[in-house]
Design an enzyme around this catalytic site. Structure first.
Site, PDB file in Angstrom:
ATOM      1  N   TYR A   1       0.833  -1.202   0.000  1.00 11.63           N
ATOM      2  CA  TYR A   1       0.000   0.000   0.000  1.00 11.63           C
ATOM      3  C   TYR A   1       0.869   1.253   0.000  1.00 11.63           C
ATOM      4  CZ  TYR A   1      -3.657   3.283   1.463  1.00 11.63           C
ATOM      5  OH  TYR A   1      -4.537   4.343   1.534  1.00 11.63           O
TER       6      TYR A   1
ATOM      7  N   LYS B   1       1.196   4.150  -2.980  1.00 10.83           N
ATOM      8  CA  LYS B   1       0.846   5.551  -2.751  1.00 10.83           C
ATOM      9  C   LYS B   1       2.062   6.470  -2.934  1.00 10.83           C
ATOM     10  CE  LYS B   1      -3.528   4.967  -1.900  1.00 10.83           C
ATOM     11  NZ  LYS B   1      -4.559   5.504  -2.810  1.00 10.83           N
TER      12      LYS B   1
END
Length: 255
Positions: free
Chosen positions: A160, A164
């Site tokens: 994740y 990002k």
């Protein structure tokens, strides 16, 4: 100079919002409609999209709903073909994202690939396909809903966080190419926001308490606070803001 309501108005604009069936995406659709925008709401959940469409209609704006799995590149191409044929999109909000949390030692490559497909490849593909109309009219806004985790390390968030952080870099790279055409590209990096996904990952007190204790404001974020930041970035009020990763974290990154 127009007054402040005109500067923040989205009247006459069309915004495509991904991850629109719930949470932050649904809130963005409603806030944008309240500011005068028509909406193209994209998500996997038809029932959730129908609910969003009703909320937009209550604001007096139109809402086209499109069911699409953003892990499927072919489905995104079909979506963009349909949307572009129907007319221009002025504002793209890449909000959809998944958080498949786990230890880096045990993390599967399948989960890694799906995270990258949804959180990174899909925003690039949508921007690539929708930006030409923005460039042609010399007005466009691309807003990437990123994460504090793309700037600051968080345990068990390897995929994740990587997705990002790459989204933040993509934001700057697209800005370099498209700013000359009056297309602004920016990212919002929230702390934990109390969506269903936020509660699932951070609901346990043993996880939430250390994060909240490190946040000067002493709480997690609310969905409308992300939507209001997105409204600013979608409006003419932010015309000189470009290539930024804006922290929306209650002061977490400042301490």
């Amino acid at each position: 100079m127009p007054d402040w309501t005109d500067r923040f108005s989205l009247a006459g604009r069309t915004a495509l919002v991904t991850g629109a069936s719930k949470g932050i995406g649904a809130e963005i659709c409603t806030v944008f409609a309240d500011a005068g925008a028509d909406i193209v709401a994209v998500a996997r959940d038809p029932a959730g999209l129908d609910k969003v469409a009703r909320s937009v209609a209550e604001k007096g704006r139109s809402c086209v709903t499109e069911v699409c799995d953003l892990a499927d590149a072919g489905a995104i191409d079909a979506l963009c073909d349909k949307v572009n044929a129907a007319g221009k999109v002025d504002i793209l909000v890449n909000n959809a994202g998944i958080a498949l949390i786990g230890s880096a030692l045990d993390y599967s490559l399948a989960d890694w690939d799906r995270t990258m497909h949804v959180n990174l490849r899909a925003p690039f593909q949508l921007a690539q396909r929708l930006a030409p109309a923005m460039i042609e009219q010399r007005w466009g806004k691309i807003i990437n809903v990123s994460s504090q985790a793309g700037v600051i390390a968080v345990e068990e968030h390897a995929a994740y966080s990587a997705s990002k952080a790459a989204m933040n870099a993509l934001t700057r790279a697209l800005m370099c190419e498209w700013a000359r055409h009056n297309v602004q590209v920016n990212a919002i990096c929230p702390n934990v926001v109390l969506t269903d996904m936020g509660r699932e990952v951070w609901g346990a007190e043993e996880k939430s308490k250390p994060m909240i204790s490190r946040t000067p404001l002493g709480r997690f974020g609310e969905q409308v606070e992300v939507a209001d930041m997105a409204l600013y970035l979608a409006s003419n009020a932010s015309a000189f803001v470009n290539g930024e990763t804006l922290m929306l974290d209650g002061g977490y990154a400042a301490v």
